[in-house]
Design an enzyme around this catalytic site. Structure first.
Site, PDB file in Angstrom:
ATOM      1  N   ASP A  61      -1.515 -43.652  40.518  1.00  0.00           N
ATOM      2  CA  ASP A  61      -0.021 -43.484  40.752  1.00  0.00           C
ATOM      3  C   ASP A  61       0.616 -44.286  39.634  1.00  0.00           C
ATOM      4  OD1 ASP A  61       2.769 -43.653  41.514  1.00  0.00           O
ATOM      5  OD2 ASP A  61       1.975 -43.224  43.381  1.00  0.00           O
ATOM      6  N   ILE A  62       1.595 -43.899  38.718  1.00  0.00           N
ATOM      7  CA  ILE A  62       2.332 -44.759  37.738  1.00  0.00           C
ATOM      8  C   ILE A  62       3.041 -45.829  38.543  1.00  0.00           C
ATOM      9  CG2 ILE A  62       2.271 -43.098  35.794  1.00  0.00           C
ATOM     10  CD1 ILE A  62       5.404 -42.695  36.761  1.00  0.00           C
ATOM     11  N   THR A 136      14.067 -34.183  29.613  1.00  0.00           N
ATOM     12  CA  THR A 136      14.609 -32.921  29.669  1.00  0.00           C
ATOM     13  C   THR A 136      16.111 -32.788  29.242  1.00  0.00           C
ATOM     14  OG1 THR A 136      15.142 -31.349  31.515  1.00  0.00           O
ATOM     15  CG2 THR A 136      15.398 -33.530  32.382  1.00  0.00           C
ATOM     16  N   ASP A 137      16.442 -31.693  28.762  1.00  0.00           N
ATOM     17  CA  ASP A 137      17.473 -31.421  28.422  1.00  0.00           C
ATOM     18  C   ASP A 137      18.681 -31.182  29.615  1.00  0.00           C
ATOM     19  OD1 ASP A 137      16.748 -28.981  29.822  1.00  0.00           O
ATOM     20  OD2 ASP A 137      17.452 -27.720  27.924  1.00  0.00           O
ATOM     21  N   TYR A 162      16.848 -33.847  40.704  1.00  0.00           N
ATOM     22  CA  TYR A 162      15.932 -34.083  39.626  1.00  0.00           C
ATOM     23  C   TYR A 162      16.544 -34.482  38.447  1.00  0.00           C
ATOM     24  CZ  TYR A 162      13.238 -32.446  35.844  1.00  0.00           C
ATOM     25  OH  TYR A 162      12.468 -32.452  34.318  1.00  0.00           O
ATOM     26  N   ASN A 191      13.464 -25.714  28.426  1.00  0.00           N
ATOM     27  CA  ASN A 191      12.350 -25.128  29.413  1.00  0.00           C
ATOM     28  C   ASN A 191      11.421 -24.792  28.800  1.00  0.00           C
ATOM     29  OD1 ASN A 191      15.002 -24.713  31.034  1.00  0.00           O
ATOM     30  ND2 ASN A 191      13.917 -23.812  32.538  1.00  0.00           N
TER      31      ASN A 191
HETATM   32  P1  NAD Z   1       4.321 -30.663  36.307  1.00  0.00           P
HETATM   33  O1  NAD Z   1       5.227 -30.776  37.709  1.00  0.00           O
HETATM   34  O2  NAD Z   1       3.420 -29.553  35.893  1.00  0.00           O
HETATM   35  O3  NAD Z   1       3.361 -31.937  36.143  1.00  0.00           O
HETATM   36  C1  NAD Z   1       3.544 -33.320  36.578  1.00  0.00           C
HETATM   37  C2  NAD Z   1       2.283 -33.817  36.439  1.00  0.00           C
HETATM   38  O4  NAD Z   1       2.456 -35.367  37.073  1.00  0.00           O
HETATM   39  C3  NAD Z   1       1.285 -33.446  37.643  1.00  0.00           C
HETATM   40  O5  NAD Z   1      -0.028 -33.404  37.095  1.00  0.00           O
HETATM   41  C4  NAD Z   1       1.342 -34.708  38.708  1.00  0.00           C
HETATM   42  O6  NAD Z   1       0.319 -34.686  39.506  1.00  0.00           O
HETATM   43  C5  NAD Z   1       1.601 -35.915  38.047  1.00  0.00           C
HETATM   44  N1  NAD Z   1       2.254 -36.800  38.657  1.00  0.00           N
HETATM   45  C6  NAD Z   1       3.306 -36.674  39.604  1.00  0.00           C
HETATM   46  N2  NAD Z   1       3.579 -37.721  40.095  1.00  0.00           N
HETATM   47  C7  NAD Z   1       3.003 -38.921  39.669  1.00  0.00           C
HETATM   48  C8  NAD Z   1       2.702 -40.212  39.841  1.00  0.00           C
HETATM   49  N3  NAD Z   1       3.366 -41.016  40.689  1.00  0.00           N
HETATM   50  N4  NAD Z   1       1.764 -41.076  39.045  1.00  0.00           N
HETATM   51  C9  NAD Z   1       0.864 -40.413  38.242  1.00  0.00           C
HETATM   52  N5  NAD Z   1       0.981 -38.851  38.130  1.00  0.00           N
HETATM   53  C10 NAD Z   1       1.963 -38.213  38.827  1.00  0.00           C
HETATM   54  O7  NAD Z   1       5.372 -31.144  35.200  1.00  0.00           O
HETATM   55  P2  NAD Z   1       5.683 -30.519  33.638  1.00  0.00           P
HETATM   56  O8  NAD Z   1       6.304 -29.192  33.870  1.00  0.00           O
HETATM   57  O9  NAD Z   1       4.306 -30.650  33.086  1.00  0.00           O
HETATM   58  O10 NAD Z   1       6.508 -31.532  33.015  1.00  0.00           O
HETATM   59  C11 NAD Z   1       5.987 -32.760  32.544  1.00  0.00           C
HETATM   60  C12 NAD Z   1       7.179 -33.595  32.095  1.00  0.00           C
HETATM   61  O11 NAD Z   1       7.965 -32.769  31.245  1.00  0.00           O
HETATM   62  C13 NAD Z   1       8.081 -34.202  33.142  1.00  0.00           C
HETATM   63  O12 NAD Z   1       8.504 -35.459  32.808  1.00  0.00           O
HETATM   64  C14 NAD Z   1       9.119 -33.387  33.117  1.00  0.00           C
HETATM   65  O13 NAD Z   1      10.430 -33.910  33.756  1.00  0.00           O
HETATM   66  C15 NAD Z   1       9.588 -32.835  31.510  1.00  0.00           C
HETATM   67  N6  NAD Z   1       9.849 -31.805  31.221  1.00  0.00           N
HETATM   68  C16 NAD Z   1       9.417 -30.544  31.664  1.00  0.00           C
HETATM   69  C17 NAD Z   1      10.075 -29.435  31.185  1.00  0.00           C
HETATM   70  C18 NAD Z   1       9.353 -27.928  31.551  1.00  0.00           C
HETATM   71  O14 NAD Z   1      10.227 -26.871  31.436  1.00  0.00           O
HETATM   72  N7  NAD Z   1       8.509 -27.965  32.331  1.00  0.00           N
HETATM   73  C19 NAD Z   1      10.811 -29.419  30.481  1.00  0.00           C
HETATM   74  C20 NAD Z   1      11.662 -30.731  30.165  1.00  0.00           C
HETATM   75  C21 NAD Z   1      11.137 -31.726  30.630  1.00  0.00           C
HETATM   76  O1  DAU Z   2      15.641 -27.529  31.225  1.00  0.00           O
HETATM   77  C1  DAU Z   2      14.165 -28.099  31.368  1.00  0.00           C
HETATM   78  C2  DAU Z   2      14.020 -27.982  32.820  1.00  0.00           C
HETATM   79  O2  DAU Z   2      13.572 -26.738  32.903  1.00  0.00           O
HETATM   80  C3  DAU Z   2      12.875 -29.080  33.014  1.00  0.00           C
HETATM   81  O3  DAU Z   2      13.304 -30.431  32.915  1.00  0.00           O
HETATM   82  C4  DAU Z   2      12.398 -28.644  34.671  1.00  0.00           C
HETATM   83  O4  DAU Z   2      11.229 -29.542  34.757  1.00  0.00           O
HETATM   84  C5  DAU Z   2      11.922 -27.430  34.689  1.00  0.00           C
HETATM   85  O5  DAU Z   2      11.434 -27.267  35.975  1.00  0.00           O
HETATM   86  C6  DAU Z   2      12.970 -26.449  33.972  1.00  0.00           C
HETATM   87  O6  DAU Z   2      13.995 -26.441  35.019  1.00  0.00           O
HETATM   88  P1  DAU Z   2      14.611 -25.047  35.587  1.00  0.00           P
HETATM   89  O7  DAU Z   2      15.267 -25.389  36.690  1.00  0.00           O
HETATM   90  O8  DAU Z   2      15.669 -24.418  34.411  1.00  0.00           O
HETATM   91  O9  DAU Z   2      13.445 -24.167  35.722  1.00  0.00           O
HETATM   92  P2  DAU Z   2      12.982 -22.885  36.878  1.00  0.00           P
HETATM   93  O10 DAU Z   2      11.755 -22.121  36.262  1.00  0.00           O
HETATM   94  O11 DAU Z   2      12.778 -23.512  38.218  1.00  0.00           O
HETATM   95  O12 DAU Z   2      14.301 -21.957  36.795  1.00  0.00           O
HETATM   96  C7  DAU Z   2      14.605 -21.214  35.412  1.00  0.00           C
HETATM   97  C8  DAU Z   2      15.820 -20.745  35.780  1.00  0.00           C
HETATM   98  O13 DAU Z   2      15.320 -19.246  36.799  1.00  0.00           O
HETATM   99  C9  DAU Z   2      16.954 -21.249  36.599  1.00  0.00           C
HETATM  100  O14 DAU Z   2      18.194 -20.957  36.339  1.00  0.00           O
HETATM  101  C10 DAU Z   2      16.761 -21.014  37.963  1.00  0.00           C
HETATM  102  C11 DAU Z   2      16.170 -19.452  38.046  1.00  0.00           C
HETATM  103  N1  DAU Z   2      15.494 -19.071  38.868  1.00  0.00           N
HETATM  104  C12 DAU Z   2      14.392 -19.793  39.310  1.00  0.00           C
HETATM  105  C13 DAU Z   2      13.230 -19.467  40.251  1.00  0.00           C
HETATM  106  C14 DAU Z   2      11.952 -20.259  40.543  1.00  0.00           C
HETATM  107  C15 DAU Z   2      15.304 -17.828  39.669  1.00  0.00           C
HETATM  108  O15 DAU Z   2      16.355 -17.290  39.284  1.00  0.00           O
HETATM  109  N2  DAU Z   2      14.602 -17.456  40.661  1.00  0.00           N
HETATM  110  C16 DAU Z   2      13.542 -18.174  40.924  1.00  0.00           C
HETATM  111  O16 DAU Z   2      12.731 -17.703  41.899  1.00  0.00           O
END
Ligand code: NAD
Ligand code: DAU
Length: 360
Positions: A61-62, A136-137, A162, A191
């Site tokens: 864990d971080i 994230t944005d 979040y 995203n």
């Molecule tokens: P994810 O949820 O797929 O992965 C997160 C990882 O972090 C997992 O492997 C989990 O086990 C690990 N983790 C969670 N809590 C932890 C802890 N306390 N200590 C150590 N490890 C831990 O997330 P992702 O989509 O890969 O996103 C990665 C990063 O990018 C995040 O910081 C997220 O906020 C950011 N981000 C994601 C998106 C997106 O679209 N997915 C967009 C913008 C920013």
């Molecule tokens: O913008 C960056 C972010 O993008 C990251 O910081 C987050 O970690 C990542 O989860 C993502 O957030 P969103 O909420 O935008 O992603 P999600 O895939 O959950 O949803 C994308 C869009 O689709 C949002 O407008 C909600 C909608 N949605 C989502 C789900 C899961 C639906 O309409 N139906 C669904 O079942």
């Protein structure tokens, strides 16, 4: 290990594992991967590195300061890249506590350990060290239809537990740079989509539901807009920021691909109609179901990525149309991976998030 490694946190998650695979393919410095393996962490993402000495996995864990200090002092990385986070907005609405614990407290502990380690380095090692924080944005809040996209100077206005927790972590990173001089970098991206994304997020959820002939849940009117960034493009940007970015600087990373959710869902359905025609004559789009909206649902995100283009020469290579096709194909080719993540805890989450939403 002769070359100095990097320490990646959250490297078993979606973006972190893509980053590690990309890093190993492009670099010869090894990776220490610290991940708690929450529901979102999956070592299967990294199975191709099983016997590769350049990848060392540590379950932890971080928030565990003693463990992070031990890893830093033992492996002596030249950079930390912090992906570890709770990342799903809907889960933060149902249970924000873990988001505070990991995204805020965890980032603080990691920064504290990094600072102590960095202060003990000398000369070139001290000058070369970087702490790259992945954000994230969503910290910038929600845009109206005609607003200009988010820049690095847009005011923070997070709207979900979040995004508020990510905003707090960004502020801590900034403070550690300004107060202690820790050489931090922050990236705020839009995203991501691509291989290994956990199917709680829109794109993989729609692919899976469609293949299982289940309703395709679209929140509200389906007209919320996201700026879709192919995960491989994101990884390229992060490697550039790490090698060329200036300490203390923030970079926005976006896909230049704004789409409404309903456009995204229809695009996936059309690709599946072509690649995996369903047994009946009905197109996948007939499964689309509009359901009750997400509380506080941000209407639009869009990134102005001109700074990273101007200063580091980065641009996304993938267009949404090419990226989404690759992504759907990846899920079709990796049904074993899908089966493994889509059981147990995942089914419970579907009940929590979707059972009482009805139709909108
Ligand atoms: P994810 O949820 O797929 O992965 C997160 C990882 O972090 C997992 O492997 C989990 O086990 C690990 N983790 C969670 N809590 C932890 C802890 N306390 N200590 C150590 N490890 C831990 O997330 P992702 O989509 O890969 O996103 C990665 C990063 O990018 C995040 O910081 C997220 O906020 C950011 N981000 C994601 C998106 C997106 O679209 N997915 C967009 C913008 C920013
Ligand atoms: O913008 C960056 C972010 O993008 C990251 O910081 C987050 O970690 C990542 O989860 C993502 O957030 P969103 O909420 O935008 O992603 P999600 O895939 O959950 O949803 C994308 C869009 O689709 C949002 O407008 C909600 C909608 N949605 C989502 C789900 C899961 C639906 O309409 N139906 C669904 O079942």
């Amino acid at each position: 290990m002769s070359k100095k490694p990097i320490l990646v946190t959250g490297g078993a998650g979606f973006i972190g594992s893509n980053f590690i695979l990309d890093w190993i393919a492009n670099h010869d410095s090894p990776v220490i991967n610290l991940d708690k393996l929450t529901y979102a962490g999956n070592l299967r993402n990294l199975s191709s590195l099983k016997n590769d000495p350049r990848h060392t996995f540590v379950k932890g864990d971080i928030n565990d300061l003693a463990l992070v200090e031990k890893l830093l002092n033992h492996y002596k990385p030249y950079a930390i890249i912090n992906f570890a986070a709770e990342s799903h907005v809907d889960r933060s609405i149902h249970g924000p506590r873990d988001f505070i614990q990991t995204n805020i407290n965890g980032t603080f502990q990691l920064l504290s350990a990094a600072r102590a380690y960095w202060e003990g380095l000398d000369g070139e090692d001290k000058a070369a060290f970087r702490f790259l924080h992945i954000s994230t944005d969503e910290v910038y809040g929600s845009l109206g239809p005609n607003d200009p996209p988010f820049t690095e100077t847009t005011s923070y206005a997070p709207n979900s537990p979040y995004s508020a927790s990510k905003a707090a972590s960004d502020h801590l990173v900034r403070a550690f740079y300004h107060t202690y001089g820790l050489p931090t970098l922050t990236s705020n991206c839009s995203n991501n989509y691509g291989p290994y994304q956990f199917p709680e997020k829109l794109i993989p959820l729609i692919v899976l539901n469609a293949l299982n002939r289940k309703p395709l849940p679209v929140y509200g009117d389906g007209l919320n807009v996201r700026d879709w960034l192919y995960v491989g493009d994101h990884c390229n940007a992060l490697r550039l920021i790490l090698s060329k970015g200036k300490a203390g600087v923030v970079y926005n990373i976006g896909g230049c691909s704004e789409r409404t959710n309903i456009e995204v869902v229809r695009a996936i359905c059309a690709i599946l109609d072509e690649l995996k025609p369903s047994s009946g004559v009905t197109p996948y789009a007939s499964l689309i179901t509009f359901i009750k909206d997400r509380p506080g649902h941000d209407r639009r995100y869009a990134i102005d990525a001109r700074k990273i283009e101007r200063e580091l020469g980065w641009k996304p290579a993938e267009r949404f149309e090419t990226g989404i096709r690759k992504t759907v194909q990846w899920y079709l080719d990796n049904m074993e991976w899908v089966k493994n993540v889509a059981s147990g805890e995942y089914q419970k989450w579907l009940d929590i998030n979707y059972s009482d939403r009805g139709t909108s």
